[in-house]
Design a protein around this motif. Structure first.
Motif, PDB file in Angstrom:
ATOM      1  N   ARG A  72      14.347 -23.331  -6.083  1.00 36.50           N
ATOM      2  CA  ARG A  72      15.594 -23.403  -6.841  1.00 36.50           C
ATOM      3  C   ARG A  72      16.589 -22.305  -6.474  1.00 36.50           C
ATOM      4  N   ASP A  73      16.070 -21.129  -6.152  1.00 38.64           N
ATOM      5  CA  ASP A  73      16.989 -20.016  -5.845  1.00 38.64           C
ATOM      6  C   ASP A  73      17.294 -19.912  -4.352  1.00 38.64           C
ATOM      7  N   HIS A  74      16.804 -20.870  -3.572  1.00 43.05           N
ATOM      8  CA  HIS A  74      17.073 -20.928  -2.133  1.00 43.05           C
ATOM      9  C   HIS A  74      16.659 -19.631  -1.425  1.00 43.05           C
ATOM     10  N   SER A  75      15.561 -19.068  -1.877  1.00 46.55           N
ATOM     11  CA  SER A  75      15.081 -17.814  -1.295  1.00 46.55           C
ATOM     12  C   SER A  75      14.250 -18.037  -0.044  1.00 46.55           C
ATOM     13  N   GLY A  76      13.827 -19.262   0.196  1.00 47.56           N
ATOM     14  CA  GLY A  76      12.942 -19.540   1.323  1.00 47.56           C
ATOM     15  C   GLY A  76      11.482 -19.389   0.991  1.00 47.56           C
ATOM     16  N   SER A  77      11.180 -19.090  -0.274  1.00 46.12           N
ATOM     17  CA  SER A  77       9.792 -18.996  -0.730  1.00 46.12           C
ATOM     18  C   SER A  77       9.709 -19.506  -2.167  1.00 46.12           C
ATOM     19  N   ILE A  78       8.504 -19.778  -2.606  1.00 45.52           N
ATOM     20  CA  ILE A  78       8.269 -20.307  -3.948  1.00 45.52           C
ATOM     21  C   ILE A  78       7.680 -19.214  -4.825  1.00 45.52           C
ATOM     22  N   ASP A  79       8.338 -18.939  -5.943  1.00 48.31           N
ATOM     23  CA  ASP A  79       7.792 -17.943  -6.871  1.00 48.31           C
ATOM     24  C   ASP A  79       6.942 -18.634  -7.934  1.00 48.31           C
ATOM     25  N   GLY A  80       6.399 -17.844  -8.849  1.00 47.21           N
ATOM     26  CA  GLY A  80       5.482 -18.392  -9.846  1.00 47.21           C
ATOM     27  C   GLY A  80       6.113 -19.452 -10.720  1.00 47.21           C
ATOM     28  N   ARG A  81       7.344 -19.251 -11.128  1.00 43.87           N
ATOM     29  CA  ARG A  81       8.025 -20.232 -11.979  1.00 43.87           C
ATOM     30  C   ARG A  81       8.244 -21.537 -11.233  1.00 43.87           C
ATOM     31  N   GLU A  82       8.651 -21.426  -9.978  1.00 46.55           N
ATOM     32  CA  GLU A  82       8.892 -22.632  -9.174  1.00 46.55           C
ATOM     33  C   GLU A  82       7.588 -23.359  -8.873  1.00 46.55           C
ATOM     34  N   LEU A  83       6.524 -22.594  -8.649  1.00 48.02           N
ATOM     35  CA  LEU A  83       5.217 -23.216  -8.419  1.00 48.02           C
ATOM     36  C   LEU A  83       4.759 -23.977  -9.650  1.00 48.02           C
ATOM     37  N   ALA A  84       4.931 -23.380 -10.827  1.00 48.29           N
ATOM     38  CA  ALA A  84       4.543 -24.051 -12.070  1.00 48.29           C
ATOM     39  C   ALA A  84       5.327 -25.346 -12.256  1.00 48.29           C
ATOM     40  N   GLU A  85       6.628 -25.314 -11.957  1.00 53.54           N
ATOM     41  CA  GLU A  85       7.453 -26.508 -12.096  1.00 53.54           C
ATOM     42  C   GLU A  85       6.997 -27.600 -11.131  1.00 53.54           C
ATOM     43  N   ALA A  86       6.700 -27.209  -9.889  1.00 53.17           N
ATOM     44  CA  ALA A  86       6.264 -28.193  -8.897  1.00 53.17           C
ATOM     45  C   ALA A  86       4.956 -28.851  -9.332  1.00 53.17           C
ATOM     46  N   LEU A  87       3.975 -28.048  -9.699  1.00 51.74           N
ATOM     47  CA  LEU A  87       2.678 -28.607 -10.091  1.00 51.74           C
ATOM     48  C   LEU A  87       2.796 -29.457 -11.351  1.00 51.74           C
ATOM     49  N   ARG A  88       3.638 -29.033 -12.277  1.00 53.85           N
ATOM     50  CA  ARG A  88       3.850 -29.823 -13.494  1.00 53.85           C
ATOM     51  C   ARG A  88       4.452 -31.182 -13.154  1.00 53.85           C
ATOM     52  N   ASN A  89       5.396 -31.207 -12.211  1.00 50.53           N
ATOM     53  CA  ASN A  89       5.984 -32.475 -11.789  1.00 50.53           C
ATOM     54  C   ASN A  89       4.964 -33.357 -11.089  1.00 50.53           C
ATOM     55  N   PHE A  90       3.963 -32.750 -10.449  1.00 49.83           N
ATOM     56  CA  PHE A  90       2.927 -33.523  -9.778  1.00 49.83           C
ATOM     57  C   PHE A  90       1.837 -33.992 -10.741  1.00 49.83           C
ATOM     58  N   GLY A  91       1.921 -33.558 -12.014  1.00 47.52           N
ATOM     59  CA  GLY A  91       0.949 -33.991 -13.006  1.00 47.52           C
ATOM     60  C   GLY A  91      -0.123 -32.975 -13.325  1.00 47.52           C
ATOM     61  N   TYR A  92       0.039 -31.704 -12.897  1.00 42.36           N
ATOM     62  CA  TYR A  92      -0.965 -30.672 -13.131  1.00 42.36           C
ATOM     63  C   TYR A  92      -0.400 -29.607 -14.064  1.00 42.36           C
ATOM     64  N   ASN A  93      -0.835 -29.635 -15.305  1.00 39.34           N
ATOM     65  CA  ASN A  93      -0.351 -28.707 -16.328  1.00 39.34           C
ATOM     66  C   ASN A  93      -1.345 -27.560 -16.445  1.00 39.34           C
ATOM     67  N   LEU A  94      -1.241 -26.586 -15.550  1.00 45.40           N
ATOM     68  CA  LEU A  94      -2.213 -25.506 -15.465  1.00 45.40           C
ATOM     69  C   LEU A  94      -1.852 -24.367 -16.414  1.00 45.40           C
ATOM     70  N   SER A  95      -2.863 -23.627 -16.819  1.00 45.71           N
ATOM     71  CA  SER A  95      -2.653 -22.506 -17.731  1.00 45.71           C
ATOM     72  C   SER A  95      -1.934 -21.370 -17.014  1.00 45.71           C
ATOM     73  N   PRO A  96      -1.216 -20.526 -17.758  1.00 44.54           N
ATOM     74  CA  PRO A  96      -0.544 -19.380 -17.124  1.00 44.54           C
ATOM     75  C   PRO A  96      -1.474 -18.484 -16.312  1.00 44.54           C
ATOM     76  N   PRO A  97      -2.689 -18.149 -16.805  1.00 43.60           N
ATOM     77  CA  PRO A  97      -3.566 -17.313 -15.963  1.00 43.60           C
ATOM     78  C   PRO A  97      -3.949 -17.984 -14.643  1.00 43.60           C
ATOM     79  N   LEU A  98      -4.167 -19.299 -14.675  1.00 46.62           N
ATOM     80  CA  LEU A  98      -4.531 -20.004 -13.451  1.00 46.62           C
ATOM     81  C   LEU A  98      -3.346 -20.077 -12.492  1.00 46.62           C
ATOM     82  N   LEU A  99      -2.160 -20.298 -13.030  1.00 53.22           N
ATOM     83  CA  LEU A  99      -0.961 -20.300 -12.189  1.00 53.22           C
ATOM     84  C   LEU A  99      -0.751 -18.934 -11.540  1.00 53.22           C
ATOM     85  N   ARG A 100      -0.988 -17.889 -12.305  1.00 58.84           N
ATOM     86  CA  ARG A 100      -0.858 -16.533 -11.769  1.00 58.84           C
ATOM     87  C   ARG A 100      -1.863 -16.310 -10.636  1.00 58.84           C
TER      88      ARG A 100
END
Length: 231
Positions: A138-166
């Motif tokens: 989203r921020d066009h940084s060229g890498s995926i941060d934790g928030r963006e990773l959580a959003e991607a996985l959630r869109n794919f159907g994986y609602n992971l816990s914050p510790p697991l996402l970390r």
């Protein structure tokens, strides 16, 4: 609260998903490998024709790129030659573990190398993943941060816990993680491997979770088999 969905939506029915929430940016270049050729870190592709010539129906530009990295002129790519063919947006080569994962997926004849037809399928796969990556960066940084990773996985159907996402963010970060501040971000190649790992392990778990209650019982050997099945 349960973060595991025994039967996640079909949004991740294929890799990569083709129906994430909204369309990728329309500015994404349609010929993904054209931009990668221009960013090849060592040299421009050498123009030559292998003995068998351009395969029927093949993209000439993709064939040229395949020939450029086939340095031993064998007609197939080894894992190190395949790594030379795959470059992140920051000019770094793909992580070797990611290259081995891709080799395992696309080496359909189990020859230990990637022929041109296999390479063409792999390149299309990478292009699809690049669209996914650019969509969630989203921020066009060229890498995926934790928030963006959580959003991607959630869109794919994986609602992971914050510790697991970390834990995922730290595991696939592109550099060393310090005790202070966020991890350095997940590059494209590692993002692909992170998503494929979650999918692979989830599907393995689901096969064992026969009553779909989110719980399974494993012996030690089965646990090791599941762990070793991850890319």
């Amino acid at each position: 609260m349960s973060y595991y969905t025994p039967n996640p939506p079909n949004a991740y029915g294929s890799i990569p998903p083709s129906n994430y929430t909204s369309n990728p940016p329309s500015t994404y270049p349609p010929n993904a490998y054209a931009s990668n050729i221009g960013r090849y870190p060592n040299s421009q592709p050498r123009q030559y024709t292998q003995q068998q010539g351009l395969p029927a129906g093949a993209d000439p530009q993709l064939w040229q790129w395949f020939c450029a990295v086939d340095t031993d002129r064998s007609g197939a790519l080894s894992v190190t030659e395949l790594q030379d063919a795959l470059v992140n947006g920051n000019w770094t080569k793909f992580d070797l573990d990611t290259v081995k994962m891709l080799m395992n997926i696309f080496d359909t004849d189990r020859s230990g190398t990637i022929g041109f037809n296999e390479f063409a399928g792999l390149w299309k796969y990478i292009a699809e993943w690049q669209r996914v990556f650019k969509h969630f960066d989203r921020d066009h940084s060229g890498s995926i941060d934790g928030r963006e990773l959580a959003e991607a996985l959630r869109n794919f159907g994986y609602n992971l816990s914050p510790p697991l996402l970390r834990a995922l963010e730290i595991r696939y970060a592109s550099g060393a993680t310090s005790a202070y501040g966020p991890p350095p971000g997940i590059t494209f190649d590692r993002f692909v491997r992170a998503c494929v790992t979650v999918k692979t392990l989830t599907e393995t778990f689901q096969r064992e979770d026969r009553d779909n209650d989110g719980w399974i019982q494993l012996n030690y050997e089965d646990f090791l088999k599941i762990s070793l099945s991850a890319p």
